[in-house]
Write a protein that holds these residues in place. Structure first.
Motif, PDB file in Angstrom:
ATOM      1  N   LEU A   1     -22.899  28.969   6.854  1.00 24.42           N
ATOM      2  CA  LEU A   1     -21.935  29.846   6.957  1.00 24.42           C
ATOM      3  C   LEU A   1     -22.204  30.948   6.777  1.00 24.42           C
ATOM      4  CD1 LEU A   1     -19.066  28.204   4.781  1.00 24.42           C
ATOM      5  CD2 LEU A   1     -19.206  28.229   7.243  1.00 24.42           C
ATOM      6  N   PRO A   2     -21.693  32.183   7.613  1.00 27.42           N
ATOM      7  CA  PRO A   2     -20.474  31.991   8.677  1.00 27.42           C
ATOM      8  C   PRO A   2     -21.044  31.545   9.931  1.00 27.42           C
ATOM      9  CG  PRO A   2     -21.089  34.437   8.451  1.00 27.42           C
ATOM     10  CD  PRO A   2     -22.251  33.632   7.293  1.00 27.42           C
ATOM     11  N   ASN A   3     -20.268  30.770  10.615  1.00 26.97           N
ATOM     12  CA  ASN A   3     -20.447  30.564  11.907  1.00 26.97           C
ATOM     13  C   ASN A   3     -19.063  30.181  12.792  1.00 26.97           C
ATOM     14  OD1 ASN A   3     -19.963  27.416  12.054  1.00 26.97           O
ATOM     15  ND2 ASN A   3     -21.599  27.543  10.612  1.00 26.97           N
ATOM     16  N   LYS A   4     -18.779  30.246  14.050  1.00 30.85           N
ATOM     17  CA  LYS A   4     -17.880  30.181  14.556  1.00 30.85           C
ATOM     18  C   LYS A   4     -16.871  28.711  14.258  1.00 30.85           C
ATOM     19  CE  LYS A   4     -17.781  29.022  19.139  1.00 30.85           C
ATOM     20  NZ  LYS A   4     -17.592  29.546  20.814  1.00 30.85           N
ATOM     21  N   TRP A   5     -17.865  27.823  14.119  1.00 29.07           N
ATOM     22  CA  TRP A   5     -17.258  26.208  13.636  1.00 29.07           C
ATOM     23  C   TRP A   5     -16.833  26.037  12.427  1.00 29.07           C
ATOM     24  CZ3 TRP A   5     -14.936  24.158  17.553  1.00 29.07           C
ATOM     25  CH2 TRP A   5     -15.333  24.564  18.932  1.00 29.07           C
ATOM     26  N   ASN A   6     -16.893  27.047  11.631  1.00 26.48           N
ATOM     27  CA  ASN A   6     -16.709  27.037  10.272  1.00 26.48           C
ATOM     28  C   ASN A   6     -16.888  25.821   9.633  1.00 26.48           C
ATOM     29  OD1 ASN A   6     -15.159  29.474   9.966  1.00 26.48           O
ATOM     30  ND2 ASN A   6     -13.905  28.570  11.373  1.00 26.48           N
ATOM     31  N   PHE A   7     -18.281  25.408   9.792  1.00 29.10           N
ATOM     32  CA  PHE A   7     -19.005  24.246   9.281  1.00 29.10           C
ATOM     33  C   PHE A   7     -20.309  24.409   8.494  1.00 29.10           C
ATOM     34  CE2 PHE A   7     -19.783  19.916   8.854  1.00 29.10           C
ATOM     35  CZ  PHE A   7     -20.899  19.461   9.707  1.00 29.10           C
ATOM     36  N   ALA A   8     -20.829  23.738   7.540  1.00 27.45           N
ATOM     37  CA  ALA A   8     -21.941  24.013   7.087  1.00 27.45           C
ATOM     38  C   ALA A   8     -22.525  22.793   6.646  1.00 27.45           C
ATOM     39  CB  ALA A   8     -21.897  24.713   5.736  1.00 27.45           C
TER      40      ALA A   8
ATOM     41  N   PHE B   1     -13.804  24.032   3.571  1.00 28.35           N
ATOM     42  CA  PHE B   1     -14.340  24.809   4.910  1.00 28.35           C
ATOM     43  C   PHE B   1     -13.171  25.814   5.484  1.00 28.35           C
ATOM     44  CE2 PHE B   1     -18.665  23.996   5.058  1.00 28.35           C
ATOM     45  CZ  PHE B   1     -18.848  22.548   4.775  1.00 28.35           C
TER      46      PHE B   1
ATOM     47  N   LEU C   1     -16.361  32.765   3.515  1.00 32.60           N
ATOM     48  CA  LEU C   1     -17.126  33.208   4.872  1.00 32.60           C
ATOM     49  C   LEU C   1     -16.567  32.464   5.944  1.00 32.60           C
ATOM     50  CD1 LEU C   1     -20.622  32.651   3.435  1.00 32.60           C
ATOM     51  CD2 LEU C   1     -19.446  34.801   3.639  1.00 32.60           C
TER      52      LEU C   1
ATOM     53  N   THR D   1     -14.531  32.147   9.476  1.00 30.98           N
ATOM     54  CA  THR D   1     -14.458  33.044  10.723  1.00 30.98           C
ATOM     55  C   THR D   1     -13.447  32.684  11.458  1.00 30.98           C
ATOM     56  OG1 THR D   1     -17.041  32.920  10.809  1.00 30.98           O
ATOM     57  CG2 THR D   1     -15.653  33.796  12.575  1.00 30.98           C
TER      58      THR D   1
ATOM     59  N   GLN E   1     -10.125  25.764  13.768  1.00 32.70           N
ATOM     60  CA  GLN E   1     -11.428  25.844  14.502  1.00 32.70           C
ATOM     61  C   GLN E   1     -12.694  25.577  13.460  1.00 32.70           C
ATOM     62  OE1 GLN E   1     -12.358  26.050  17.772  1.00 32.70           O
ATOM     63  NE2 GLN E   1     -12.310  28.113  18.369  1.00 32.70           N
TER      64      GLN E   1
ATOM     65  N   PRO F   1     -15.047  20.058  10.149  1.00 29.87           N
ATOM     66  CA  PRO F   1     -14.316  19.002   9.409  1.00 29.87           C
ATOM     67  C   PRO F   1     -12.928  18.682   9.759  1.00 29.87           C
ATOM     68  CG  PRO F   1     -15.537  20.585   7.977  1.00 29.87           C
ATOM     69  CD  PRO F   1     -15.732  21.109   9.440  1.00 29.87           C
TER      70      PRO F   1
END
Lengths: 220, 306
Positions: free
Chosen positions: A170-177, B179, B184, B186, B256, B259
């Motif tokens: 994170l952070p990224n626009k898909w809100n996934f890590a 998430f 963090l 977005t 968006q 998960p």
């Protein structure tokens, strides 16, 4: 049905030959007293191809050619492939680990029995002793192989924490890590439960197949 | 009349002496007095397997007379222990209560649940607030429906299902919430999020109305299958699932987050499986023969795909 029967018999026979060769290669290297790494590096490419090809079994199940569940087949394929391609293969140091050879040894020993049994059963000509082998040899081989896989994943953890492969932060626009290292830790926790589910299923299948008198052997 | 109760391996368990007009329910009560461990919900009786059958007929209707299943004096029935049982509404309550409580934890206590993130924003984005409210509302709705609207086909299920179902719902609630409420996070385009959540609320309303229609299909005591009609059911067999699936897709678009999409996908997969089975059952029951209506041509669960 004759065409699918022929195809399945051919597929299983091809896998049988492949795995027998892989097993032979491991035994040969052992007899020749080669180093662990040498034995691993010679057998791994062939086993890699056989493992990759076995993805077809998920397709067979999805198409209804065999009575297994496609999800179950995919999960088993995924577990082994993850171990072989994503954990062990990239880490050179693990190639000389004895667990790696135990893993390949258990896999190839089990498959050298399972695929011939499938091929023979598909043709309706499976001898009793082969069915017995298929439903008995898994008893030591399956737990041993699973322990080897777990040992390798555990041994890989420091390297995975450092290298961080297949990971996204994170952070990224898909809100996934996704942290592969954490994923393997969780997988190690779940492995015994998943293993027990399969193992007990096989034990039950064993008492059904070997318990009754002359039943024609069927694929699971 | 005397009935021989056997285990499925053929071993005789006991012989029961019951009224020839006794119902299945009365048989089960009698069996419980033989062994207190086997309360009624845990018992299952089947007729012995007839030639040509793979399984024996289940004595499934507790209100039906045993004699009407073809059992006579001296006959035998097979007993199966279904294992410890738990009520459907109990399972539903716990599997929905978890997500309702777990999701907001990440929203309300970020300093504790994300201790590894030192710099945390002072306030949540609008979409995070709205998403949290939507999520809690959704599960509150489910709990209310469980106790006021839903009529369950079976009273109990095996207790193992409680743990399996809760693991699924609670696990995904934590996964999605972690998430979406992450420091963090977005936020996507706010207009898109507002529109998506607005539509999602409409889907929830559609789902609620569908549940009410389904609940009213059977009068108290009726056990037969009915053809659902009205509202979206005229076009789709499992219209309730259609709205539910769309609700989660729209939630995922609003936040968006992968998960969330995963949760929507897995839920959709399971609902699709159920819908296919239900559609097949209705088509088989309403075959148009012997005065029965013919099941109309309808989508199964998700037009225009299935």
């Amino acid at each position: 049905m004759r065409l699918t029967q022929a195809y399945l018999a051919l597929y299983n026979a091809a896998q049988a030959v492949g795995w027998a060769t892989a097993f032979g290669s491991l035994v040969y290297g052992f007899i020749q007293e080669q180093s662990n790494e040498q034995i691993y590096d010679r057998a791994a490419p062939l086993i890699g191809w056989l493992q990759f090809a076995s993805l077809l079994e998920t397709v067979h199940a999805a198409l209804g050619l065999v009575p297994s569940s496609p999800l179950s087949a995919l999960m088993q394929w995924g577990g082994r492939s993850n171990c072989l391609f994503c954990v062990v293969q990239p880490i050179r140091a693990l190639h000389s680990d004895v667990y790696a050879l135990v893993m390949l040894g258990c896999w190839s020993a089990a498959e050298t029995i399972r695929y011939p049994q499938y091929a023979a059963a598909t043709l309706g000509a499976c001898p009793g002793w082969l069915t017995w082998m298929r439903y008995t040899m898994f008893i030591p081989l399956f737990p041993l192989g699973t322990m080897a896989e777990m040992g390798l994943m555990a041994a890989a953890l420091p390297d995975l924490a450092r290298r961080r492969p297949y990971s996204l932060d994170l952070p990224n626009k898909w809100n996934f890590a996704f942290h592969y290292h954490t994923f393997i830790q969780i997988l190690l926790f779940l492995y015994p439960l998943l293993w027990w589910q399969l193992y007990s299923q096989l034990l039950r299948a064993r008492s059904k197949k070997l318990g009754g008198a002359s039943k024609s052997a069927k694929k699971d | 009349m005397k009935l021989e109760v056997v285990s499925r391996s053929g071993r005789v368990i006991t012989t029961l002496d019951i009224n020839p007009d006794a119902t299945v329910g009365e048989l089960k009560k009698k069996f419980q007095s033989y062994n207190r461990k086997y309360y009624v919900a845990r018992q299952r009786f089947t007729l012995p397997v007839k030639p040509g059958e793979t399984r024996g007929t289940v004595l499934s209707d507790d209100a039906k007379r045993i004699a009407d299943y073809g059992v006579s004096d001296g006959g035998r029935v097979e007993f199966k222990d279904l294992g410890p049982q738990i009520g459907y509404s109990t399972v539903f309550f716990w599997e929905y209560f978890g997500p309702m409580v777990i999701y907001p934890l990440f929203f309300l206590f970020p300093k504790y649940l994300y201790p590894h993130i030192s710099a945390q924003p002072s306030a949540h984005a609008l979409v995070q607030q709205a998403a949290c409210a939507y999520w809690v509302l959704h599960y509150a709705k489910r709990i209310v429906e469980t106790f006021t609207i839903h009529k369950f086909g079976h009273a109990t299920m095996p207790i193992a299902n409680l743990f399996r179902n809760c693991a699924y719902y609670w696990g995904f609630a934590a996964y999605v919430s972690y998430f979406v409420n992450h420091p963090l996070y977005t936020a996507p385009n706010e207009t898109v999020s507002k529109a998506a959540l607005g539509l999602a609320l409409l889907m929830q309303a559609g789902n609620l109305r569908s549940h009410i229609i389904l609940s009213n299909l059977r009068a108290p005591g009726e056990k037969d299958y009915k053809i659902p009609r009205g509202f979206l059911f005229n076009l789709v067999t499992c219209a309730n699932y259609t709205f539910e699936i769309w609700g989660w897709i729209l939630y995922s678009i609003a936040v968006q987050s992968i998960p969330a999409f995963l949760f929507a996908a897995v839920g959709a997969g399971q609902m699709t499986q159920w819908a296919i089975a239900k559609h097949a059952r209705l088509r088989k029951t309403f075959d148009g023969k012997d005065g029965r209506p013919k099941y109309p041509r309808r989508w199964i669960v998700f037009p225009p795909f299935l």
